[in-house]
Design an enzyme around this catalytic site. Structure first.
Site, mmCIF file in Angstrom:
data_model
loop_
_atom_site.group_PDB
_atom_site.id
_atom_site.type_symbol
_atom_site.label_atom_id
_atom_site.label_comp_id
_atom_site.label_asym_id
_atom_site.label_seq_id
_atom_site.Cartn_x
_atom_site.Cartn_y
_atom_site.Cartn_z
ATOM 1 N N GLU A 1 37.691 -54.324 -83.751
ATOM 2 C CA GLU A 1 38.870 -54.015 -82.925
ATOM 3 C C GLU A 1 38.330 -53.322 -81.676
ATOM 4 O O GLU A 1 37.946 -52.153 -81.724
ATOM 5 C CB GLU A 1 39.809 -53.123 -83.739
ATOM 6 C CG GLU A 1 41.228 -53.191 -83.250
ATOM 7 C CD GLU A 1 41.476 -52.234 -82.117
ATOM 8 O OE1 GLU A 1 41.077 -52.566 -80.976
ATOM 9 O OE2 GLU A 1 42.046 -51.183 -82.368
ATOM 10 N N CYS B 1 43.955 -48.107 -77.645
ATOM 11 C CA CYS B 1 43.460 -49.482 -77.479
ATOM 12 C C CYS B 1 44.584 -50.419 -77.062
ATOM 13 O O CYS B 1 44.454 -51.166 -76.101
ATOM 14 C CB CYS B 1 42.762 -49.970 -78.734
ATOM 15 S SG CYS B 1 43.593 -49.528 -80.256
#
Ligand code: NDP
Length: 463
Positions: free
Chosen positions: A237, A271
């Site tokens: 990720e 993120c």
């Protein structure tokens, strides 16, 4: 917090300072690659026993772990705020600790990935079995929550786990794992704070079966390389540069709060936050004005002050990235509507909430990930062009579409290339919905039954 700190450190090791004040928070023990090797050995030894307990017992322990997090929630939030910098209030420290408990509980409820294939000529059972030992390498922005995202599905599926936290926020992760380990059997979940070399050793370790990684694209690529020799499975990720597209039918004032927090959650250090916003020319000024109003009403300051909802950047390197990118916008003649002038002499890595208008799509503040409180607002004349700009980058984690007409928003959403597209929200992750990226944002997904599959292998028993 003091009690929790004294339970996890001996007062020696790496000094950790509060990024808001420069004051000492505590010391993180620094472990070596040899310590890591020993942790992996223990994890391997304990894994069969953990697997043999069965899913029901493991799930029961995960629920007890959630209760333990809740019982220590305030101490965990105070430590997290002190080390990471994020305020207690707003979508920050208390919210993050709450999410840890919520994700532990939710992980237990996901439907099992096991299934059967039956027919006249077939009777096969597909059973998802644990991979063995999982390495979890995490970042500094949501250190506790992302650790739980990585470890909860791993533990449910019967793996043992070795965690390597970020050097910027090791105390938060050590404290979280101390609390979890008051409930979990010994050796099932271990944490080895150390530097990048420890992370590299974990991702190259021959006795680690899988690495869950959240962090930068550059480190993600290094992990791919170091995992090659052992063909280790990976979930990566790697963040992104999420676009939000506002359509021309919205009421700017009505959506301004949600737009703002979609970008400024955790002071932009997220993120899947909105990192570039595309707004039609017909309502551009109204959207900009509404955002400025919300930003002005969102106090920034020291995390432990109950009044604040925005905090500092977590570290100097990240402050410098945001500073450089806003300077690049100014140099190119963009309009700074708010912020953009940090006080370089004040304590802490505070960068004021910054909104930048009249900026070109190829400006570095748009094209590069700022990972901080500085949002470029790009004007568009034509929706096709906005979609093209949103899809143009080599990343694709999240994205969003904002409209009064959900059907219209869904049509636009279907044309966006990203792991997730939210409608009238951004970054609103849900434990039941798979979350992951495409392109340089990484591969593999977390959450839900799809996430469980990433921590197991399908064993087909056919016949
Ligand atoms: P990194 O990718 O460098 O660090 C993330 C984790 O990886 C840390 O635990 C780090 O340990 C570890 N690590 C470092 N080198 C290696 C290696 N060779 N092998 C295995 N693990 C390793 O992120 P940074 O903290 O440096 O942040 C830089 C940028 O990353 C940010 O500007 C942002 O763009 C992005 N980022 C993205 C996040 C996301 O949520 N996707 C979160 C945080 C950052 P150590 O701390 O000891 O170096």
């Amino acid at each position: 917090m003091e009690e929790l700190l004294s339970a996890i450190t001996t007062g020696e090791g790496q000094e950790i300072l509060n990024p808001a004040t420069g004051e000492q928070v505590g010391f993180a023990p620094l472990k070596s690659v040899e310590d890591l090797n020993e942790a992996v050995r223990v994890a391997r030894e304990k894994q069969p026993e953990w697997e043999a307990r069965g899913e029901a017992e493991r799930n029961d322990l995960l629920l007890k772990a959630a209760d333990a997090v809740e019982a220590s929630a305030e101490a965990l939030a105070v430590l997290l705020s002190s080390e990471q910098g994020k305020p207690l209030n707003g979508p920050n420290a208390r919210f993050e600790v709450g999410a840890c408990a919520a994700w532990l509980r939710a992980t237990v409820t996901f439907e099992s990935p096991d299934y059967e294939v039956t027919g006249e000529d077939i009777n096969a059972k597909v059973v998802y079995r644990p991979l063995g030992v999982v390495g979890a390498i995490g970042p500094w922005n949501w250190p506790m929550m992302i650790t739980v995202w990585q470890i909860a599905p791993a533990l449910r599926m019967g793996n043992t786990v070795v965690v390597k936290p970020s050097e910027y926020t090791p105390l938060s992760v050590l404290a979280l794992i101390k609390v979890l380990n008051d409930v979990l059997p010994e050796g099932v979940l271990q944490v080895i704070p150390g530097d990048g070399a420890v992370g590299a050793a974990l991702s190259g370790h021959e006795d680690v079966d899988k690495v869950m990684f959240t962090g930068s694209i550059a480190t993600g690529k290094k992990i791919v390389e170091s995992s090659a020799a052992t063909l280790k499975r990976l979930t990566l990720e790697l963040g992104g540069n999420d676009a939000g597209i506002v359509l021309d039918d919205v009421d700017p004032k009505a959506i301004a709060q949600d737009l703002f927090w979609g970008a400024f959650i955790n002071t932009g250090q997220t993120c899947a936050a909105m990192k570039r916003m595309y707004v039609p020319a017909s309502i551009y000024d109204e959207v900009c004005e509404a955002l400025v109003e919300v930003a002005q009403a969102s106090p920034m300051g020291v995390g432990l002050d109950e009044n604040n909802v925005l905090g500092p950047l977590q570290n100097k390197a990240q402050f410098d990235i945001v500073d450089r990118l806003v300077k690049a916008a100014k140099d190119a003649g963009a309009t700074v509507l708010l912020g953009g002038e940090p006080d370089y002499d004040a304590p802490g890595y505070f960068y004021p909430a910054t909104l930048v208008a009249n900026i070109d799509n190829d400006n570095p503040l748009v094209a590069e990930e700022q990972f901080g409180p500085a949002l470029p607002i790009i004007k568009y004349e034509n929706l096709d062009e906005a979609i093209e700009m949103a899809n143009a980058l080599e990343v694709g984690l999240g994205s969003s579409v904002w409209s009064a007409d959900k059907d219209r928003a869904r049509e636009v959403a279907a044309r966006l290339r990203a792991g997730t597209t939210w409608i009238n929200a951004h970054g609103a992750v849900d434990p039941r919905v798979p979350f992951g990226g495409i392109k340089d944002s990484g591969y593999g997904v977390e959450f839900g039954t799809e996430g469980l599959k990433g921590l197991a292998y399908p064993h087909a028993i056919n016949g």
